[in-house]
Scaffold this active site. Structure first.
Site, PDB file in Angstrom:
ATOM      1  N   GLU A 122       0.835  -1.209   0.000  1.00 51.48           N
ATOM      2  CA  GLU A 122       0.000   0.000   0.000  1.00 51.48           C
ATOM      3  C   GLU A 122       0.873   1.263   0.000  1.00 51.48           C
ATOM      4  OE1 GLU A 122      -3.994  -0.439   2.090  1.00 51.48           O
ATOM      5  OE2 GLU A 122      -2.728  -1.803   3.229  1.00 51.48           O
ATOM      6  N   GLU A 144      -4.248  -9.334   3.080  1.00 50.22           N
ATOM      7  CA  GLU A 144      -5.061  -9.057   4.288  1.00 50.22           C
ATOM      8  C   GLU A 144      -6.257  -9.978   4.418  1.00 50.22           C
ATOM      9  OE1 GLU A 144      -3.814  -6.854   2.216  1.00 50.22           O
ATOM     10  OE2 GLU A 144      -2.914  -5.193   3.331  1.00 50.22           O
TER      11      GLU A 144
END
Ligand code: NAI
Length: 660
Positions: A122, A144
């Site tokens: 990210e 995730e």
């Protein structure tokens, strides 16, 4: 000028490019916690004030770029208001950092080598450019979902903006690793170059500022509200075929926030943060976090021998080229080891090579070099010349005590003094095989699971007061070398996994005997979260094998055998391999059975099946088959696929109380 912080170093090079080199103190890999975020914020403010030509973020760790957010931070989060506040504040910190990087007025670049995962990717996505080396050890992912959440530092928005929803969503929904070339191909990264050109490519990119990556035009069309509805519906369908919403809410939440806001709207950032803050406190996320740590525990156990550099296996010799031996040999060859595979039957050796080649091609897809390397590593060895040269010898001939004893008598004489001598037996007690050996303490069990290419667990079997503990350590280390998760278990009938699975399978057979249709029985187990119902599993393993193991367990640990199993086997109904068992099989595929009406209590069916599994788990723990409850849970999850979102059988037992 260089400024060193606790967890990073900031410097400026001759081209006036600022470098931010991350090196989190006290950790083997860069993990993102509040301290690192704060330091990055301060360093970036400092860099911004200097107005450089650009900024490159890279890593000072050999292990890779960033391994993701610190998972310890997710542990124990409840759905209380204060815990939610805590989770939200961490997520917002990460989001703000990424926004700050994106807003910098000069070009920014993430220079990636090794792991770039989760929050790390990210951060990379908030840079204008991402450049990687081309080694297979470099892997990019947004995993995730495997922890029961989804990206929370703006990754849901930026990945879709960069690649388009059709490329980005599958990466987030599966959490799978991308190799550098795959990442480049789908537009996640800008350049993928040999390591020696990585730095110069990064610098040249900053200096020349090529156009930034953007999703293709078609992908932008899919961002309109009516199209989002359609695409989201399709995605939900695909997810539903793999995971139920009540068991795994995160993929559905991710699709929902995109459907509602779309990646072009800044509102999706806040929706993402709120969604992760909700998900992280669910039982699913908390149990998946537990599974993450259990997996790390197995890895840590297996690294003991490795750390001391006691053992670097180079050559494996496998005896017996059947279903198991052939695949064990192929797997080891694929992990870069030289493998000699011995069978007394030349045709069996031919089959091993043929099956291995298809396995290599499936695994390495179009990577011809890696396919060739694996092929070169695998050497048929009719006469067993490899025994005297191997560091690890694994016997995988048919399940017969005398035949195995004859092998080990011979092997012990020819093997190097330092070699690990192992058997893949699934039911013969190790001390019985070792009776014929001069040094019985050398024999260890390396029990692989079928199919070897898919099952991550490896039981490392020892006889207490006989097997040399140092050899057990080395065997565990070998497990790590070949990328399996080695679980130390005590030699006892069925070891851990077969012992626990068999009562579950046999209860399924008993229910069938009582008249419950196979599809109802299997569905009850799958609804609980098992990867496969007991009867489909019995067909896959083979009813003859189930009967054989069932009999051993009935005679030793008191498992009850259903009366019909004998007859099924007598009549040649062996399951998948014979084309008929509880189901009909054609070309290794289950023929879809007719839907049967059944008016009984389905919850009771589920309860009976799972209770058997949980009760046997408890017994195994009481009998010290494994060291503790966590190891038992880890073994059962990675050895059977037991519903990971329930955190393992011992954990489920605690949670379930009387609800089953
Ligand atoms: P298999 O029957 O498919 O293969 C045995 C192979 O060993 C045959 O190719 C045979 O020619 C060869 N062989 C027999 N005697 C030999 C000798 N003296 N020297 C060299 N080669 C010899 O057996 P499978 O299913 O691969 O099982 C092998 C072992 O692995 C058994 O101990 C079994 O309990 C264990 N195991 C089996 C699993 C399964 O799902 N099939 C799972 C885990 C362990």
């Amino acid at each position: 000028m260089t400024h060193t912080y606790q967890h990073l170093t900031q410097s400026t090079d001759d081209n006036n490019i600022a470098w931010l080199i991350l090196d989190v103190k006290g950790e083997a890999a860069n993990v993102i916690g509040p301290e690192l975020i704060e330091e990055m914020n301060t360093a970036i403010s400092e860099i911004s004030a200097q107005n450089p030509k650009g900024m490159i973020i890279s890593s000072g760790k050999a292990s890779g770029f960033i391994a993701g957010a610190d998972v310890k931070k997710f542990e124990g989060i409840t759905n209380s208001a204060s815990d939610r506040e805590l989770a939200l504040s961490f997520i917002h910190m990460g989001q703000k950092l990424c926004q700050k990087i994106e807003d910098l007025p000069f070009p920014t670049l993430a220079m990636v080598k090794g792991f770039c995962m989760g929050g790390g990717l990210e951060i990379a996505l908030s840079c204008d450019y991402i450049v990687t080396d081309d080694a297979p050890s470099t892997k990019l992912s947004l995993p995730e979902i495997q922890l029961g959440i989804h990206p929370g530092f703006g990754g849901t928005v930026r990945s879709i903006r960069r690649m388009g929803v059709l490329q980005a969503m599958p990466i987030m929904l599966t959490g799978r690793n991308l190799l550098p070339r795959q990442a480049k191909k789908i537009g996640l990264t800008d350049y993928c170059v040999p390591l020696r050109q990585l730095k110069s490519t990064a610098v040249q990119t900053i200096l020349h500022k090529p156009a930034k990556k953007q999703a293709p035009k078609l992908a932008k069309l899919l961002e309109t509200s009516p199209m989002r509805k359609l695409v989201a519906m399709q995605m939900r369908k695909q997810v539903a075929s793999k995971a139920k919403q009540e068991h795994y809410p995160a993929p559905y939440a991710l699709i929902n926030i995109w459907e509602m806001h779309g990646s072009q709207s800044n509102e999706m950032y806040e929706a993402e943060a709120q969604s992760v803050a909700t998900l992280v406190s669910t039982d699913t996320a908390q149990n998946l976090v537990r599974v993450f740590f259990l997996q790390n525990r197995l890895k840590a156990l297996s690294n003991k021998g490795r750390d001391k550099k006691l053992f670097t296996p180079k050559h494996v010799h496998v005896i017996g080229g059947g279903v198991m031996g052939g695949d064990i040999a192929a797997w080891c060859a694929m992990q870069g080891l030289r493998v000699t595979i011995q069978d007394m039957n030349t045709e069996a050796l031919g089959r091993v090579v043929g099956r291995a080649n298809s396995g290599f091609k499936r695994r390495f897809r179009k990577d011809k070099v890696r396919i060739m390397q694996a092929q070169d590593n695998l050497i048929p060895d009719l006469h067993g010349h490899g025994i005297g040269k191997a560091d690890v010898i694994i016997e995988a001939i048919f399940e017969n005590l005398e035949a195995k004893q004859a092998i080990f008598k011979d092997v012990e004489q020819k093997a190097k003094k330092t070699a690990i001598i192992a058997t893949n037996t699934s039911s013969i007690p190790l001390h019985e095989i070792a009776e014929v050996m001069k040094n019985p303490e050398r024999l260890v069990g390396l029990h692989f699971f079928n199919p070897v290419f898919k099952m991550p667990l490896l039981e490392v079997v020892q006889t207490p007061d006989q097997t040399d503990p140092e050899i057990v350590k080395l065997a565990q280390s070998f497990g790590a070398h070949i990328n399996k998760l080695p679980l130390p278990v005590r030699s006892s009938p069925g070891f851990l996994i077969n012992r626990i699975l068999m009562p579950y399978i046999l209860e399924g057979v008993t229910l069938h005997q009582e008249g419950v249709p196979a599809t109802i029985i299997d569905k009850a187990a799958v609804d609980y979260g098992m990867p496969m119902g007991p009867l489909e599993l019995a067909d896959t393993v083979g009813l003859d094998i189930c009967l054989h193991v069932g009999k051993i367990l009935a005679n030793t640990v008191g498992v009850t055998l259903p009366t019909t199993l004998d007859k099924e086997v007598e009549q040649g109904r062996l399951g998948k391999k014979s084309g008929q068992g509880f189901y009909t099989w054609k070309k290794d595929k289950k023929v879809k059975p007719d839907k049967k009406q059944w008016a009984g209590d389905r919850h009771n069916i589920q309860s009976r099946l799972i209770k058997k599994l949980l009760a046997e788990s408890k017994k195994c723990l009481e009998e010290n088959i494994v060291e503790d409850a966590d190891l038992l849970d880890a073994g059962v999850i990675f050895g059977t696929g037991f519903a990971p979102f329930r955190g393992g059988p011992m954990h489920a037992l605690l949670e379930a109380k009387d609800s089953l």
